[in-house]
Write an enzyme that holds these catalytic residues in place. Structure first.
Site, mmCIF file in Angstrom:
data_model
loop_
_atom_site.group_PDB
_atom_site.id
_atom_site.type_symbol
_atom_site.label_atom_id
_atom_site.label_comp_id
_atom_site.label_asym_id
_atom_site.label_seq_id
_atom_site.Cartn_x
_atom_site.Cartn_y
_atom_site.Cartn_z
ATOM 1 N N TYR A 189 -11.779 0.286 -15.751
ATOM 2 C CA TYR A 189 -13.111 0.923 -15.627
ATOM 3 C C TYR A 189 -13.169 2.021 -14.572
ATOM 4 O O TYR A 189 -14.218 2.609 -14.364
ATOM 5 C CB TYR A 189 -14.202 -0.128 -15.358
ATOM 6 C CG TYR A 189 -13.961 -1.038 -14.170
ATOM 7 C CD1 TYR A 189 -14.190 -0.597 -12.877
ATOM 8 C CD2 TYR A 189 -13.514 -2.339 -14.349
ATOM 9 C CE1 TYR A 189 -13.967 -1.425 -11.787
ATOM 10 C CE2 TYR A 189 -13.286 -3.184 -13.271
ATOM 11 C CZ TYR A 189 -13.514 -2.716 -12.001
ATOM 12 O OH TYR A 189 -13.273 -3.540 -10.932
ATOM 13 N N LYS A 190 -12.056 2.295 -13.893
ATOM 14 C CA LYS A 190 -12.068 3.374 -12.898
ATOM 15 C C LYS A 190 -11.635 4.669 -13.579
ATOM 16 O O LYS A 190 -12.389 5.218 -14.376
ATOM 17 C CB LYS A 190 -11.183 2.988 -11.718
ATOM 18 C CG LYS A 190 -11.791 1.829 -10.906
ATOM 19 C CD LYS A 190 -10.915 1.304 -9.816
ATOM 20 C CE LYS A 190 -11.640 0.190 -9.068
ATOM 21 N NZ LYS A 190 -10.709 -0.724 -8.404
ATOM 22 N N ASP A 201 -0.252 -2.945 -7.635
ATOM 23 C CA ASP A 201 -1.610 -2.813 -8.143
ATOM 24 C C ASP A 201 -1.886 -1.314 -8.319
ATOM 25 O O ASP A 201 -1.805 -0.548 -7.352
ATOM 26 C CB ASP A 201 -2.594 -3.449 -7.151
ATOM 27 C CG ASP A 201 -4.014 -3.411 -7.670
ATOM 28 O OD1 ASP A 201 -4.363 -2.461 -8.389
ATOM 29 O OD2 ASP A 201 -4.794 -4.319 -7.326
ATOM 30 N N ARG A 246 -16.541 8.286 0.704
ATOM 31 C CA ARG A 246 -15.451 8.333 -0.249
ATOM 32 C C ARG A 246 -15.829 9.186 -1.460
ATOM 33 O O ARG A 246 -16.902 9.008 -2.034
ATOM 34 C CB ARG A 246 -15.162 6.900 -0.697
ATOM 35 C CG ARG A 246 -13.801 6.637 -1.215
ATOM 36 C CD ARG A 246 -13.611 5.152 -1.409
ATOM 37 N NE ARG A 246 -14.463 4.636 -2.462
ATOM 38 C CZ ARG A 246 -14.097 3.693 -3.337
ATOM 39 N NH1 ARG A 246 -12.899 3.149 -3.253
ATOM 40 N NH2 ARG A 246 -14.923 3.268 -4.254
ATOM 41 N N PHE A 275 -7.149 -4.009 -1.092
ATOM 42 C CA PHE A 275 -8.476 -4.329 -1.619
ATOM 43 C C PHE A 275 -8.716 -5.837 -1.461
ATOM 44 O O PHE A 275 -7.833 -6.643 -1.731
ATOM 45 C CB PHE A 275 -8.506 -3.929 -3.095
ATOM 46 C CG PHE A 275 -9.867 -3.948 -3.709
ATOM 47 C CD1 PHE A 275 -10.699 -2.853 -3.594
ATOM 48 C CD2 PHE A 275 -10.315 -5.058 -4.398
ATOM 49 C CE1 PHE A 275 -11.958 -2.857 -4.170
ATOM 50 C CE2 PHE A 275 -11.575 -5.071 -4.970
ATOM 51 C CZ PHE A 275 -12.403 -3.973 -4.851
HETATM 52 C C1 LIG Z 1 -11.117 -1.982 -8.275
HETATM 53 C C2 LIG Z 1 -10.010 -2.836 -7.760
HETATM 54 C C3 LIG Z 1 -9.905 -4.168 -8.148
HETATM 55 C C4 LIG Z 1 -10.960 -4.756 -9.016
HETATM 56 O O1 LIG Z 1 -10.649 -6.026 -9.478
HETATM 57 P P1 LIG Z 1 -11.629 -6.694 -10.543
HETATM 58 O O2 LIG Z 1 -10.954 -7.963 -10.877
HETATM 59 O O3 LIG Z 1 -11.768 -5.737 -11.683
HETATM 60 O O4 LIG Z 1 -12.946 -6.888 -9.907
HETATM 61 C C5 LIG Z 1 -8.826 -4.894 -7.677
HETATM 62 N N1 LIG Z 1 -7.904 -4.333 -6.844
HETATM 63 C C6 LIG Z 1 -7.983 -3.047 -6.471
HETATM 64 C C7 LIG Z 1 -6.950 -2.464 -5.584
HETATM 65 C C8 LIG Z 1 -9.045 -2.268 -6.902
HETATM 66 O O5 LIG Z 1 -9.145 -1.001 -6.513
#
Ligand SMILES: *Cc1c(COP(=O)(O)O)cnc(C)c1O
Length: 436
Positions: free
Chosen positions: A224-225, A199, A395, A130
């Site tokens: 939040y996911k 992560d 997705r 990401f």
């Molecule tokens: C959703 C997601 C993030 C989000 O990071 P934020 O700091 O909450 O914006 C980071 N890494 C991965 C792999 C994600 O899927």
């Protein structure tokens, strides 16, 4: 054997987790397959936040830090969710964002690595990680004189050498839904004395995780996911007991101090994971997040993660089978691994360049927009122009807490109609929004 709508309805009727759906407010007329991006609202959240505002804040004011337990909320929520991560008591806090927590743990890892093996100069990660993970990793490398090495998934095990200090991986890839073998990769990295940072944004609450069994060093993940904690919900951070006290994290704020209310002029980090807190915590957000975690707690009586995982795989298997049988011939390719042990809780369909209107683009964005107009909410991730995953992606996330088998049938039926009628060619489906 052909799968029918009736089969899907029967599977819902037999689903032991079906009752969990009642914990959520799902918008009428929608099939929500984007819980891997923003989870739905637990019904309890509105009343809980109202109570915090009207009573704990408006009436009880400053006393609520003690009386309502605000001060311990990050750790209390961490303890509530720890079993879902294979973590122990007092090892997890919910705080800040994933990006910020990643900055903290990568800095700690860089400092520990510099102590243990000053000659090691590389931070390894995946090219298709990401972007925020890549950006934070870049920044860490610039600050600590490390070299960032971007790998393809199949290169990871071969890249673990004595020059590597840290391996940062996202357990389930946000774009493809492919899942790494955390225990195997961590063991291989540890054999070369490389620290492992995982992560868990796309795996926490979605797939079984056992951080201690995998012997990971650090982990972060999203609230939040799949946890349904609300937009911008606090994220979590975990550090293995063998590393947690080895150094202070870099954002040395007073909430991570050993004794914040002694107001001493110098920083002494708290023992354990509390040192990963920085400043005053967002109590409204943490309160809403708790309602999301409560649904996971409620699911324990129905089989917990084992049952959720079984349903998640059944949903994604069904979606794949229906897309392949009912939407064949429309240029959609499965981008998510078929093997269960390599799949998270989402299915990604790739579409090649040249399949868009008049041979321009892939058409994937417009197909997703046409689905959204029909109430089937998935999302679009752009092909990355030559790095990692090349093709545009449609997705679809499947959250077993509230997605049902009939939902899957209906979603695929809409997809079939969008493709067969060609309605995605309409210009209104081609206008780009800021958030895709
Ligand atoms: C959703 C997601 C993030 C989000 O990071 P934020 O700091 O909450 O914006 C980071 N890494 C991965 C792999 C994600 O899927």
């Amino acid at each position: 054997m052909t799968i029918t709508l009736q089969d899907c309805r029967e599977r819902d009727a037999q689903d032991p987790l079906r009752a969990l759906r009642d914990h959520f407010t799902l918008p009428a007329g929608q099939i929500y397959l984007d819980g891997n991006s923003l989870g739905v609202a637990p019904t309890a959240a509105a009343a809980r936040v109202a109570q915090v505002v009207q009573q704990e804040w408006a009436q009880d004011l400053i006393t609520s830090w003690n009386k309502a337990g605000w001060v311990d909320l990050p750790l209390r929520l961490g303890n509530q969710f720890a079993p879902w991560l294979g973590a122990h008591a007092d090892e997890v806090v919910f705080t800040d964002t994933t990006s910020i927590n990643l900055f903290k743990v990568l800095t700690a890892a860089a400092r520990i690595a510099a102590e243990d093996g000053p000659a090691r100069r590389k931070l390894l990660t995946e090219r298709s990680n990401f972007p925020t993970d890549l950006y934070i990793a870049e920044s860490i490398c610039a600050q600590h004189g490390l070299q960032l090495v971007l790998l393809e998934p199949e290169e990871i095990l071969h890249a673990l050498d004595d020059d590597a200090a840290i391996l940062l991986l996202t357990h389930v890839n946000y774009r493809t839904g492919a899942m790494h073998d955390m225990a195997k990769i961590t063991a291989a990295a540890h054999a070369r004395r490389i620290l492992c940072v995982w992560d868990l944004c796309h795996s926490a609450g979605a797939v079984p995780i056992d951080l201690h069994a995998a012997d990971a060093d650090f982990a972060v993940g999203c609230g939040y996911k799949y946890l349904n904690g609300g937009p911008g919900a606090p994220a979590f951070v975990w550090a293995h007991p063998r590393v947690v006290n080895r150094c202070a994290q870099p954002l040395a704020g007073w909430f991570g101090h050993a004794a914040p209310f002694q107001f001493t002029p110098h920083y002494t980090p708290a023992e354990g994971i509390r040192r990963y807190l920085c400043g005053t915590q967002p109590i409204l957000s943490l309160s809403a997040l708790q309602c999301g975690l409560d649904v996971f707690s409620a699911s324990e009586a129905l089989g917990g993660m084992e049952a959720l995982r079984a349903k998640s795989l059944a949903l994604t298997d069904l979606f794949i089978a229906l897309v392949e049988s009912r939407c064949a011939g429309h240029g959609l390719e499965l981008a998510t691994p078929r093997a269960h042990e390599k799949r998270g809780s989402q299915v990604c369909l790739a579409r090649a360049e040249g399949l868009g209107v008049n041979g321009v683009g892939s058409g994937a964005y417009a197909i997703v927009q046409a689905l959204i107009a029909r109430g089937v909410i998935g999302d679009f991730r752009q092909g990355d122009g030559g790095v990692g995953v090349h093709k545009d992606i449609l997705r679809f996330g499947f959250t077993p807490l509230y997605v049902g088998f009939e939902d899957v049938w209906n979603a695929v039926e809409h997809l079939r109609q969008v493709l067969e009628t060609g309605e995605w060619h309409e210009p209104r489906f081609h206008q780009r929004n800021a958030v895709t």
